[in-house]
Design a protein around this motif. Structure first.
Motif, mmCIF file in Angstrom:
data_model
loop_
_atom_site.group_PDB
_atom_site.id
_atom_site.type_symbol
_atom_site.label_atom_id
_atom_site.label_comp_id
_atom_site.label_asym_id
_atom_site.label_seq_id
_atom_site.Cartn_x
_atom_site.Cartn_y
_atom_site.Cartn_z
ATOM 1 N N TYR A 1 -36.445 -7.094 -5.338
ATOM 2 C CA TYR A 1 -35.263 -7.026 -4.474
ATOM 3 C C TYR A 1 -35.493 -7.809 -3.182
ATOM 4 N N ILE A 2 -36.717 -7.727 -2.649
ATOM 5 C CA ILE A 2 -37.054 -8.483 -1.437
ATOM 6 C C ILE A 2 -36.950 -9.980 -1.725
ATOM 7 N N GLU A 3 -37.504 -10.393 -2.853
ATOM 8 C CA GLU A 3 -37.481 -11.812 -3.218
ATOM 9 C C GLU A 3 -36.047 -12.320 -3.369
ATOM 10 N N ASN A 4 -35.181 -11.480 -3.911
ATOM 11 C CA ASN A 4 -33.787 -11.888 -4.111
ATOM 12 C C ASN A 4 -33.020 -12.035 -2.802
ATOM 13 N N LYS A 5 -33.539 -11.435 -1.721
ATOM 14 C CA LYS A 5 -32.833 -11.458 -0.439
ATOM 15 C C LYS A 5 -33.430 -12.456 0.554
ATOM 16 N N ILE A 6 -34.409 -13.242 0.129
ATOM 17 C CA ILE A 6 -35.056 -14.192 1.046
ATOM 18 C C ILE A 6 -34.035 -15.146 1.662
ATOM 19 N N GLY A 7 -33.198 -15.737 0.823
ATOM 20 C CA GLY A 7 -32.197 -16.680 1.326
ATOM 21 C C GLY A 7 -31.206 -16.025 2.268
ATOM 22 N N ASP A 8 -30.768 -14.805 1.941
ATOM 23 C CA ASP A 8 -29.806 -14.095 2.785
ATOM 24 C C ASP A 8 -30.414 -13.732 4.139
ATOM 25 N N VAL A 9 -31.691 -13.353 4.128
ATOM 26 C CA VAL A 9 -32.365 -12.992 5.380
ATOM 27 C C VAL A 9 -32.475 -14.215 6.291
ATOM 28 N N CYS A 10 -32.879 -15.344 5.725
ATOM 29 C CA CYS A 10 -33.013 -16.572 6.522
ATOM 30 C C CYS A 10 -31.650 -17.077 6.997
ATOM 31 N N LYS A 11 -30.609 -16.784 6.224
ATOM 32 C CA LYS A 11 -29.259 -17.165 6.635
ATOM 33 C C LYS A 11 -28.791 -16.275 7.795
ATOM 34 N N GLU A 12 -29.188 -15.001 7.746
ATOM 35 C CA GLU A 12 -28.810 -14.060 8.806
ATOM 36 C C GLU A 12 -29.463 -14.436 10.126
ATOM 37 N N ASP A 13 -30.718 -14.900 10.066
ATOM 38 C CA ASP A 13 -31.423 -15.374 11.262
ATOM 39 C C ASP A 13 -31.945 -16.774 10.955
ATOM 40 N N SER A 14 -31.211 -17.768 11.411
ATOM 41 C CA SER A 14 -31.523 -19.159 11.059
ATOM 42 C C SER A 14 -32.821 -19.659 11.685
ATOM 43 N N THR A 15 -33.405 -18.886 12.620
ATOM 44 C CA THR A 15 -34.671 -19.308 13.234
ATOM 45 C C THR A 15 -35.874 -18.913 12.381
ATOM 46 N N LEU A 16 -35.647 -18.134 11.328
ATOM 47 C CA LEU A 16 -36.746 -17.703 10.466
ATOM 48 C C LEU A 16 -37.142 -18.802 9.489
ATOM 49 N N GLN A 17 -38.439 -18.844 9.192
ATOM 50 C CA GLN A 17 -38.958 -19.689 8.121
ATOM 51 C C GLN A 17 -39.537 -18.786 7.045
ATOM 52 N N PHE A 18 -39.463 -19.246 5.803
ATOM 53 C CA PHE A 18 -40.160 -18.538 4.729
ATOM 54 C C PHE A 18 -41.078 -19.537 4.061
ATOM 55 N N THR A 19 -42.377 -19.281 4.146
ATOM 56 C CA THR A 19 -43.342 -20.216 3.582
ATOM 57 C C THR A 19 -44.480 -19.463 2.917
ATOM 58 N N LEU A 20 -44.742 -19.806 1.674
ATOM 59 C CA LEU A 20 -45.839 -19.231 0.898
ATOM 60 C C LEU A 20 -45.883 -17.705 1.006
ATOM 61 N N GLY A 21 -44.729 -17.085 0.765
ATOM 62 C CA GLY A 21 -44.672 -15.633 0.700
ATOM 63 C C GLY A 21 -44.586 -14.922 2.028
ATOM 64 N N GLN A 22 -44.372 -15.655 3.123
ATOM 65 C CA GLN A 22 -44.329 -15.038 4.447
ATOM 66 C C GLN A 22 -43.060 -15.416 5.202
ATOM 67 N N PHE A 23 -42.492 -14.427 5.893
ATOM 68 C CA PHE A 23 -41.451 -14.699 6.874
ATOM 69 C C PHE A 23 -42.138 -14.972 8.210
ATOM 70 N N ILE A 24 -41.731 -16.043 8.890
ATOM 71 C CA ILE A 24 -42.301 -16.387 10.191
ATOM 72 C C ILE A 24 -41.155 -16.723 11.136
ATOM 73 N N SER A 25 -41.113 -16.042 12.274
ATOM 74 C CA SER A 25 -40.019 -16.248 13.224
ATOM 75 C C SER A 25 -40.346 -17.363 14.212
ATOM 76 N N ALA A 26 -39.308 -17.851 14.885
ATOM 77 C CA ALA A 26 -39.492 -18.888 15.898
ATOM 78 C C ALA A 26 -40.316 -18.360 17.068
ATOM 79 N N ASP A 27 -40.123 -17.089 17.418
ATOM 80 C CA ASP A 27 -40.898 -16.504 18.519
ATOM 81 C C ASP A 27 -42.386 -16.472 18.179
ATOM 82 N N TYR A 28 -42.699 -16.126 16.938
ATOM 83 C CA TYR A 28 -44.107 -16.120 16.521
ATOM 84 C C TYR A 28 -44.686 -17.530 16.625
ATOM 85 N N THR A 29 -43.924 -18.510 16.164
ATOM 86 C CA THR A 29 -44.388 -19.899 16.215
ATOM 87 C C THR A 29 -44.644 -20.336 17.646
#
Length: 207
Positions: free
Chosen positions: A93-121
């Motif tokens: 279910y988490i995998e199916n929502k990756i695109g929706d989550v990144c669409k909800e917050d466009s500053t998020l990246q998803f790379t190699l199984g991890q969500f990474i925010s702009a603030d973290y970067t």
């Protein structure tokens, strides 16, 4: 609850939502809630996801919100395996929502199984820059080990955000990041060493 019409189902759903917002004494019983939710799901009017222990349900839209909250609560970085465990939701279910989550917050990246925010970067860039200013140089491989980051992601922020910084003159060569101040310091040390030498020196003695 057999043979109900669509209008009755819609009215039941509206009543359910309204009652959940009223005083506790007026709320539907747990049994009625379960029956009503089951009916709404069966008729395709409500999509819910059950937790892995089967004790709770969550709507798909709420799951997106919960995922975002977990990302922020974990400093802007979390892998989806940990995310699924924290939320008690099956990983699929988490995998199916990756695109929706990144669409909800466009500053998020998803790379190699991890969500990474702009603030973290941004915080990571500041930390790496501070290390370089203090030490003068650091190997790319050491950064990967220290921060446990995907190579592709780290290489991207180094290339686009750190290397060639006009403020600190950070360079990258042969797998190592260094500052021009570090190079000048080493040059001055070498010049001083050579000027103070009383006898000829072998090159390997200078390394």
């Amino acid at each position: 609850m057999a043979n109900v019409t669509w209008d009755e189902i819609r009215n039941l759903r509206a009543d359910f939502l309204n009652l959940q917002l009223t005083e506790t004494a007026n709320k539907l019983s747990e049994r009625n809630c379960v029956e009503l939710i089951g009916l709404l799901v069966k008729e395709g009017l409500l999509n819910v996801i059950y937790t892995t222990d089967g004790k709770d349900i969550i709507t798909e839209q709420r799951l997106i919100r919960e995922i975002l909250d977990e990302i922020y609560a974990n400093g802007g970085r979390i892998n989806i395996v940990d995310l699924a465990q924290h939320l008690r939701i099956d990983l699929s279910y988490i995998e199916n929502k990756i695109g929706d989550v990144c669409k909800e917050d466009s500053t998020l990246q998803f790379t190699l199984g991890q969500f990474i925010s702009a603030d973290y970067t941004n915080r990571l860039i500041e930390e790496i820059t501070d290390i370089l200013l203090e030490r003068g140089l650091i190997a790319f491989s050491e950064l990967i080990r220290q921060f446990d980051l995907p190579t592709e992601y780290l290489n991207s922020i180094l290339t686009n955000r750190i290397i060639g910084s006009s403020q600190h003159n950070i360079k990258y060569e042969s797998g190592t990041l260094y500052t021009e101040n570090y190079v000048r310091l080493q040059q001055n040390i070498l010049i001083g060493y050579l000027q103070g030498a009383l006898l000829p020196l072998r090159v390997n003695e200078l390394i």
